[in-house]
Design a protein around this motif. Structure first.
Motif, PDB file in Angstrom:
ATOM      1  N   UNK A  13       0.761  -1.145  -0.005  1.00 21.15           N
ATOM      2  CA  UNK A  13       0.055   0.062  -0.030  1.00 21.15           C
ATOM      3  C   UNK A  13       0.700   1.162  -0.005  1.00 21.15           C
ATOM      4  N   UNK A  14       0.257   2.515  -0.473  1.00 16.57           N
ATOM      5  CA  UNK A  14       0.966   3.730  -0.300  1.00 16.57           C
ATOM      6  C   UNK A  14       1.990   3.619  -1.301  1.00 16.57           C
ATOM      7  N   UNK A  15       2.088   3.072  -2.596  1.00 14.12           N
ATOM      8  CA  UNK A  15       3.070   2.741  -3.312  1.00 14.12           C
ATOM      9  C   UNK A  15       2.872   3.952  -4.432  1.00 14.12           C
ATOM     10  N   UNK A  16       2.138   4.718  -4.706  1.00 12.28           N
ATOM     11  CA  UNK A  16       1.925   5.638  -5.657  1.00 12.28           C
ATOM     12  C   UNK A  16       3.113   6.705  -5.566  1.00 12.28           C
ATOM     13  N   UNK A  17       3.962   6.877  -6.449  1.00 10.44           N
ATOM     14  CA  UNK A  17       4.896   8.036  -6.382  1.00 10.44           C
ATOM     15  C   UNK A  17       6.265   7.632  -5.656  1.00 10.44           C
ATOM     16  N   UNK A  18       6.225   6.256  -5.110  1.00  5.38           N
ATOM     17  CA  UNK A  18       7.425   5.726  -4.148  1.00  5.38           C
ATOM     18  C   UNK A  18       8.503   5.177  -5.040  1.00  5.38           C
ATOM     19  N   UNK A  19       9.325   5.945  -5.172  1.00  7.74           N
ATOM     20  CA  UNK A  19      10.631   5.598  -6.103  1.00  7.74           C
ATOM     21  C   UNK A  19      12.056   5.701  -5.127  1.00  7.74           C
ATOM     22  N   UNK A  20      11.796   5.132  -4.014  1.00 10.54           N
ATOM     23  CA  UNK A  20      12.954   5.167  -2.929  1.00 10.54           C
ATOM     24  C   UNK A  20      13.153   3.596  -2.310  1.00 10.54           C
ATOM     25  N   UNK A  21      13.031   2.894  -3.352  1.00 10.97           N
ATOM     26  CA  UNK A  21      13.257   1.431  -2.583  1.00 10.97           C
ATOM     27  C   UNK A  21      14.839   1.356  -2.434  1.00 10.97           C
ATOM     28  N   UNK A  22      15.708   2.160  -3.467  1.00  5.71           N
ATOM     29  CA  UNK A  22      17.144   1.756  -3.137  1.00  5.71           C
ATOM     30  C   UNK A  22      17.426   2.596  -1.515  1.00  5.71           C
ATOM     31  N   UNK A  23      16.693   3.302  -1.024  1.00  2.00           N
ATOM     32  CA  UNK A  23      16.969   3.554   0.297  1.00  2.00           C
ATOM     33  C   UNK A  23      16.321   2.808   1.324  1.00  2.00           C
ATOM     34  N   UNK A  24      14.909   2.748   1.078  1.00  2.82           N
ATOM     35  CA  UNK A  24      14.405   1.844   2.056  1.00  2.82           C
ATOM     36  C   UNK A  24      12.904   1.137   1.418  1.00  2.82           C
ATOM     37  N   UNK A  25      12.830  -0.247   1.409  1.00  3.24           N
ATOM     38  CA  UNK A  25      11.674  -0.582   0.807  1.00  3.24           C
ATOM     39  C   UNK A  25      10.426  -0.504   1.535  1.00  3.24           C
ATOM     40  N   UNK A  26       9.286  -0.919   1.068  1.00  2.00           N
ATOM     41  CA  UNK A  26       7.943  -0.515   1.769  1.00  2.00           C
ATOM     42  C   UNK A  26       7.602  -2.029   2.417  1.00  2.00           C
ATOM     43  N   UNK A  27       6.925  -1.921   3.530  1.00  2.00           N
ATOM     44  CA  UNK A  27       6.506  -3.538   3.977  1.00  2.00           C
ATOM     45  C   UNK A  27       5.517  -4.037   3.259  1.00  2.00           C
ATOM     46  N   UNK A  28       5.241  -5.478   3.078  1.00  2.00           N
ATOM     47  CA  UNK A  28       4.069  -5.900   2.617  1.00  2.00           C
ATOM     48  C   UNK A  28       2.911  -5.942   3.528  1.00  2.00           C
ATOM     49  N   UNK A  29       1.684  -6.327   3.083  1.00  2.00           N
ATOM     50  CA  UNK A  29       0.509  -6.327   3.963  1.00  2.00           C
ATOM     51  C   UNK A  29       0.685  -7.391   5.040  1.00  2.00           C
ATOM     52  N   UNK A  30       1.590  -8.488   4.676  1.00  2.00           N
ATOM     53  CA  UNK A  30       1.748  -9.742   5.428  1.00  2.00           C
ATOM     54  C   UNK A  30       2.727  -9.441   6.765  1.00  2.00           C
ATOM     55  N   UNK A  31       3.602  -8.620   6.336  1.00  2.00           N
ATOM     56  CA  UNK A  31       4.635  -8.052   7.214  1.00  2.00           C
ATOM     57  C   UNK A  31       3.935  -7.283   8.284  1.00  2.00           C
ATOM     58  N   UNK A  32       3.366  -6.252   7.834  1.00  2.00           N
ATOM     59  CA  UNK A  32       2.546  -5.514   8.958  1.00  2.00           C
ATOM     60  C   UNK A  32       1.676  -6.374   9.787  1.00  2.00           C
ATOM     61  N   UNK A  33       1.056  -7.229   9.495  1.00  2.92           N
ATOM     62  CA  UNK A  33       0.033  -8.126  10.203  1.00  2.92           C
ATOM     63  C   UNK A  33       0.985  -8.901  11.131  1.00  2.92           C
ATOM     64  N   UNK A  34       2.035  -9.526  10.817  1.00  3.73           N
ATOM     65  CA  UNK A  34       3.039 -10.211  11.459  1.00  3.73           C
ATOM     66  C   UNK A  34       3.590  -9.545  12.611  1.00  3.73           C
ATOM     67  N   UNK A  35       4.020  -8.208  12.351  1.00  7.98           N
ATOM     68  CA  UNK A  35       4.633  -7.312  13.391  1.00  7.98           C
ATOM     69  C   UNK A  35       3.529  -6.763  14.458  1.00  7.98           C
ATOM     70  N   UNK A  36       2.170  -6.322  13.881  1.00  9.95           N
ATOM     71  CA  UNK A  36       1.229  -6.383  14.839  1.00  9.95           C
ATOM     72  C   UNK A  36       0.988  -7.360  15.805  1.00  9.95           C
ATOM     73  N   UNK A  37       0.801  -8.554  15.281  1.00  9.50           N
ATOM     74  CA  UNK A  37       0.263  -9.726  16.164  1.00  9.50           C
ATOM     75  C   UNK A  37       1.376 -10.008  17.096  1.00  9.50           C
ATOM     76  N   UNK A  38       2.708  -9.932  16.767  1.00  5.90           N
ATOM     77  CA  UNK A  38       3.787 -10.191  17.566  1.00  5.90           C
ATOM     78  C   UNK A  38       3.867  -9.108  18.566  1.00  5.90           C
ATOM     79  N   UNK A  39       3.622  -8.038  18.242  1.00  5.97           N
ATOM     80  CA  UNK A  39       3.599  -6.863  19.287  1.00  5.97           C
ATOM     81  C   UNK A  39       2.787  -7.253  20.409  1.00  5.97           C
TER      82      UNK A  39
END
Length: 352
Positions: A13-39
């Motif tokens: 999500x939030x990918x429109x105009x995001x051209x900065x993967x060489x600096x920092x990638x975006x988390x996928x939905x499953x990553x966000x879910x896993x982090x929330x559940x773990x926290x």
């Protein structure tokens, strides 16, 4: 069958105009879910260190699959420079390290801090032919951070073998966007928070089997033991017999988030991801009247940072490196992103 790029895009999500993967990638939905559940589980007192063994093991295996090596040749860590420091500490005094002009400093500083080593830098295009009989190690990035230029890895490996030199390659700007065969290299390092879209704190070192007993794991701690839970006390050392001897204790949440990202990228045809990103990069350069390069990371001169500021003001995320605007196209980008960049830069040029 590989997951289609269209289905993979839907995981972000939030990918429109995001051209900065060489600096920092975006988390996928499953990553966000896993982090929330773990926290949440941690908040409820439902986690212990031993609970994270499974995600570390899974992350190691997934990364090994992605870069074409056996899991027993993969060590885990949290920072590129620390893992590179292990390699630098191994070299005998008087060794020559051949590297690239403008190379990312996590790949040069670990060697430069040793005054008893000779560090020689050449242009990327000259790297293979610059290897000679006095070269001990060729240390370079698969894809250059500042420019997006891709190394001729096959030529470097061939010339290193011919002259008896070892190869050490940083895959941070390649894994996840460009097909990689780490098995052809003696040592590789990768931080997964860029193109592999993992949280920062999940990094990898691959070590060819014949080197695993030759390199001293100078950062060894309890997690480098044959059985990590019996390595936590005492002066009797029993290191893991394979690349796990180079492990450092993991940043637990980073690995919780890394596994879903690695699963996603392991399901993709990375060649297709590269063709997509490189095609958009070439399209951008052509529209801007710049020399065309087939790269997912493309740059244009921007000494004063005016182009980057114009894009930022237009809601486009990019980056600036070494006096140039850096645009990084990943699997979620499309021609609309190219159009936005080109229109914005043309407007900025007209307004001057």
């Amino acid at each position: 069958m590989a997951l289609s790029l269209d289905l993979a895009r839907a995981e972000f999500g939030g990918t429109a105009g995001y051209l900065a993967s060489a600096s920092m990638g975006l988390p996928c939905r499953a990553t966000v879910t896993a982090l929330r559940e773990d926290l949440s589980a941690t908040f409820d007192g439902g986690r212990t260190p031993a609970d994270y063994e499974g995600v570390v093991t899974a992350g190691r295996a997934l990364y090994a699959e992605l870069v074409g090596v056996d899991a027993q040749d993969v060590a885990i860590g949290s920072q590129t420079s620390v893992l590179a420091g292990v390699v630098a500490a191994w070299l005998p005094a008087g060794s020559e390290v051949l590297t690239v002009e403008g190379e990312f400093t996590s790949m040069t500083y670990p060697f430069l801090v040793r005054p008893d080593l000779t560090v020689r830098a050449v242009p990327l295009a000259d790297l293979a032919e610059a290897v000679h009989s006095g070269t001990t190690l060729v240390a370079f990035s698969y894809i250059q951070s500042a420019t997006g230029d891709v190394a001729d890895v096959d030529a470097v490996v061939r010339e290193a073998a011919r002259h008896g030199a070892r190869t050490f390659c940083d895959l941070t700007q390649a894994a996840g966007i460009h097909p990689v065969d780490a098995d052809q290299l003696d040592l590789t390092v990768c931080h997964a928070y860029k193109w592999l879209c993992a949280p920062r704190g999940a990094a990898f070192l691959t070590v060819r089997g014949d080197l695993q007993q030759l390199i001293t794991p100078v950062q060894a701690g309890w997690y480098a033991g044959r059985d990590v839970w019996s390595s936590v006390y005492g002066t009797t050392m029993d290191l893991a017999p394979d690349a796990r001897r180079f492990d450092v204790s993991p940043v637990w949440p980073a690995w919780v988030g890394a596994v879903p990202a690695l699963e996603l990228f392991a399901s993709l045809d990375i060649g297709a991801v590269w063709r997509h990103g490189a095609g958009l990069g070439a399209m951008t350069l052509e529209a801007l009247g710049e020399p065309v390069q087939q790269q997912a990371v493309v740059t244009v001169a921007d000494e004063r940072g005016e182009k980057l500021r114009a894009l930022t003001a237009a809601g486009i995320r990019a980056s600036g490196r070494a006096g140039r605007l850096r645009l990084a196209y990943h699997l979620w980008n499309d021609e609309d992103d190219v159009d936005r960049v080109v229109r914005t830069l043309h407007r900025a040029r007209t307004a001057v």
